[in-house]
Scaffold this motif. Sequence first.
Motif, short mmCIF file in Angstrom:
data_model
loop_
_atom_site.label_atom_id
_atom_site.label_comp_id
_atom_site.label_asym_id
_atom_site.label_seq_id
_atom_site.Cartn_x
_atom_site.Cartn_y
_atom_site.Cartn_z
N VAL A 173 0.21 20.70 10.18
CA VAL A 173 1.59 21.12 10.36
C VAL A 173 1.94 21.31 11.84
O VAL A 173 3.10 21.18 12.24
CB VAL A 173 1.87 22.42 9.57
N ASP A 174 0.94 21.59 12.66
CA ASP A 174 1.18 21.76 14.10
C ASP A 174 1.38 20.43 14.81
O ASP A 174 1.74 20.41 15.99
CB ASP A 174 0.02 22.49 14.76
N CYS A 175 1.12 19.33 14.14
CA CYS A 175 1.15 18.02 14.79
C CYS A 175 2.47 17.28 14.59
O CYS A 175 3.03 17.25 13.50
CB CYS A 175 0.01 17.14 14.26
N LEU A 176 2.92 16.65 15.67
CA LEU A 176 4.01 15.69 15.62
C LEU A 176 3.39 14.32 15.42
O LEU A 176 2.38 13.99 16.03
CB LEU A 176 4.79 15.70 16.94
N ALA A 177 4.00 13.52 14.59
CA ALA A 177 3.51 12.16 14.37
C ALA A 177 4.08 11.24 15.44
O ALA A 177 5.30 11.23 15.69
CB ALA A 177 3.94 11.66 12.99
N GLY A 178 3.21 10.47 16.09
CA GLY A 178 3.70 9.40 16.96
C GLY A 178 4.45 8.38 16.11
O GLY A 178 4.16 8.21 14.92
N THR A 179 5.40 7.69 16.71
CA THR A 179 6.23 6.78 15.92
C THR A 179 5.41 5.68 15.26
O THR A 179 5.79 5.19 14.19
CB THR A 179 7.32 6.14 16.80
N GLU A 180 4.28 5.29 15.84
CA GLU A 180 3.46 4.22 15.28
C GLU A 180 2.23 4.74 14.54
O GLU A 180 1.40 3.93 14.12
CB GLU A 180 3.03 3.26 16.40
N MET A 181 2.12 6.04 14.39
CA MET A 181 0.90 6.59 13.78
C MET A 181 0.64 6.00 12.40
O MET A 181 -0.45 5.48 12.13
CB MET A 181 1.00 8.11 13.70
N LEU A 182 1.63 6.07 11.51
CA LEU A 182 1.43 5.55 10.15
C LEU A 182 1.18 4.05 10.17
O LEU A 182 0.33 3.54 9.43
CB LEU A 182 2.65 5.88 9.29
N MET A 213 0.85 -1.20 0.00
CA MET A 213 0.00 0.00 0.00
C MET A 213 0.88 1.24 0.00
O MET A 213 1.66 1.46 0.94
CB MET A 213 -0.91 -0.01 1.24
N ARG A 214 0.79 2.03 -1.07
CA ARG A 214 1.60 3.25 -1.17
C ARG A 214 0.97 4.35 -0.30
O ARG A 214 -0.20 4.69 -0.46
CB ARG A 214 1.70 3.71 -2.61
N ILE A 215 1.78 4.90 0.59
CA ILE A 215 1.30 5.87 1.58
C ILE A 215 1.79 7.26 1.22
O ILE A 215 2.98 7.45 0.90
CB ILE A 215 1.83 5.53 2.99
N ALA A 216 0.91 8.23 1.29
CA ALA A 216 1.29 9.63 1.09
C ALA A 216 0.77 10.45 2.28
O ALA A 216 -0.37 10.28 2.72
CB ALA A 216 0.72 10.18 -0.21
N ILE A 217 1.62 11.31 2.78
CA ILE A 217 1.24 12.26 3.83
C ILE A 217 1.01 13.61 3.17
O ILE A 217 1.78 14.02 2.30
CB ILE A 217 2.34 12.38 4.89
N ILE A 218 -0.06 14.28 3.58
CA ILE A 218 -0.35 15.62 3.06
C ILE A 218 -0.36 16.59 4.23
O ILE A 218 -1.07 16.39 5.22
CB ILE A 218 -1.70 15.68 2.32
N THR A 219 0.46 17.63 4.11
CA THR A 219 0.56 18.67 5.13
C THR A 219 0.44 20.02 4.45
O THR A 219 1.09 20.26 3.43
CB THR A 219 1.92 18.60 5.86
N ILE A 220 -0.38 20.89 4.98
CA ILE A 220 -0.44 22.26 4.46
C ILE A 220 0.22 23.18 5.48
O ILE A 220 0.12 22.96 6.69
CB ILE A 220 -1.88 22.71 4.15
N SER A 252 9.33 7.66 12.24
CA SER A 252 8.20 6.73 12.12
C SER A 252 8.67 5.30 11.87
O SER A 252 9.67 5.06 11.18
CB SER A 252 7.30 7.18 10.98
N THR A 253 7.92 4.35 12.43
CA THR A 253 8.22 2.93 12.20
C THR A 253 7.89 2.50 10.78
O THR A 253 8.36 1.47 10.31
CB THR A 253 7.44 2.04 13.18
N VAL A 254 7.05 3.30 10.11
CA VAL A 254 6.72 3.07 8.70
C VAL A 254 7.08 4.33 7.93
O VAL A 254 6.74 5.44 8.35
CB VAL A 254 5.22 2.74 8.51
N VAL A 255 7.77 4.16 6.83
CA VAL A 255 8.18 5.32 6.02
C VAL A 255 7.18 5.52 4.89
O VAL A 255 6.89 4.58 4.13
CB VAL A 255 9.59 5.11 5.44
N ALA A 256 6.65 6.72 4.79
CA ALA A 256 5.70 7.04 3.72
C ALA A 256 6.43 7.07 2.38
O ALA A 256 7.60 7.43 2.29
CB ALA A 256 5.03 8.38 3.98
N ASP A 257 5.72 6.71 1.33
CA ASP A 257 6.29 6.76 -0.02
C ASP A 257 6.37 8.19 -0.54
O ASP A 257 7.20 8.49 -1.40
CB ASP A 257 5.43 5.92 -0.97
N GLU A 258 5.53 9.04 0.01
CA GLU A 258 5.45 10.42 -0.47
C GLU A 258 5.00 11.32 0.68
O GLU A 258 4.17 10.92 1.50
CB GLU A 258 4.44 10.52 -1.61
N HIS A 259 5.61 12.49 0.77
CA HIS A 259 5.13 13.50 1.70
C HIS A 259 5.00 14.79 0.92
O HIS A 259 6.00 15.35 0.46
CB HIS A 259 6.09 13.68 2.88
#
Length: 276
Positions: A92-101, A1-8, A26-33
């Motif tokens: 953009v104000d949020c930090l990702a937990g290491t297991e979030m993705l 599953m290809r993962i993309a993160i979107i941040t404004i 992150s424990t999982v690396v997104a394919d695209e940010h």
Amino acid sequence: MRIAIITIAANRDTHLRFHLRSLARSTVVADEHVVVAIGDPAVADVVASEGSTTRLLWIEHDQGPLPLAYARNAGAAAALAAGAELLVFLDVDCLAGTEMLQRYVAAARQRCHRHALLCGPVTYLPPPGSLGYDLDHVHELRCPHPARPAPPAGTVLTGTDYNLFWSLSFAVTAVTWNRIGGFCTEYTGYGGEDTDLAQTAAAAGVGLRWVGGADAFHQYHSVSDPPVEHLADILANAELFHRRWHRWPMEGWLHSFEELGLITYDPIHRRWVQAV
């Protein structure tokens, strides 16, 4: 599953810096940010200084309410064009937990959850120290917002109250995103566009899920309660929502503004108006 993160992002340099650093852990690396810069050239400087592989998307904006809904849709369109199958929207104000993705992906892979809006718990953090947040220990401050479900890690709770949805942190498959149709771009500025997205999802038969362990941590910044600096945006967006869905959103803020004498309700025309 290809993962993309979107941040404004706009005018949040320090928050963006720590946002990027949290995702790198992150424990999982997104394919695209995809980071959508809304009229703020400093966004590119922050991304470059962090050595991030983030793809920058520029949106022209000089003044007036920020086009938040339009920017999120543009980020999603860029991610989908690159083949994304799971879109993760993170403020953009949020930090990702290491297991979030990892937790979002696990939920999206389950047949009973993959066609729903997936929402993770959000903790509002206290002000940081002089060096910013210690990302090694930020998880120790976990205290999810009490008004929203926060099931145990590894579990997914079916939600029924779409008014609780917010856009700080959520995930959706590409198929479901297209089914919803994205954010309504008539909304500009602060408030209402995420409630509208949830209402649109509900009308389309898209479910709502709360994903345990998909934690995000909202970095501190000063706010007003109620947010009087966004009064004009909130009034305009509330009226748009009422026109689309025949009920008022953000009622807590509207009544607080009324108590402060900033707005009044016109029963003849059935609308809130700013006090003269």
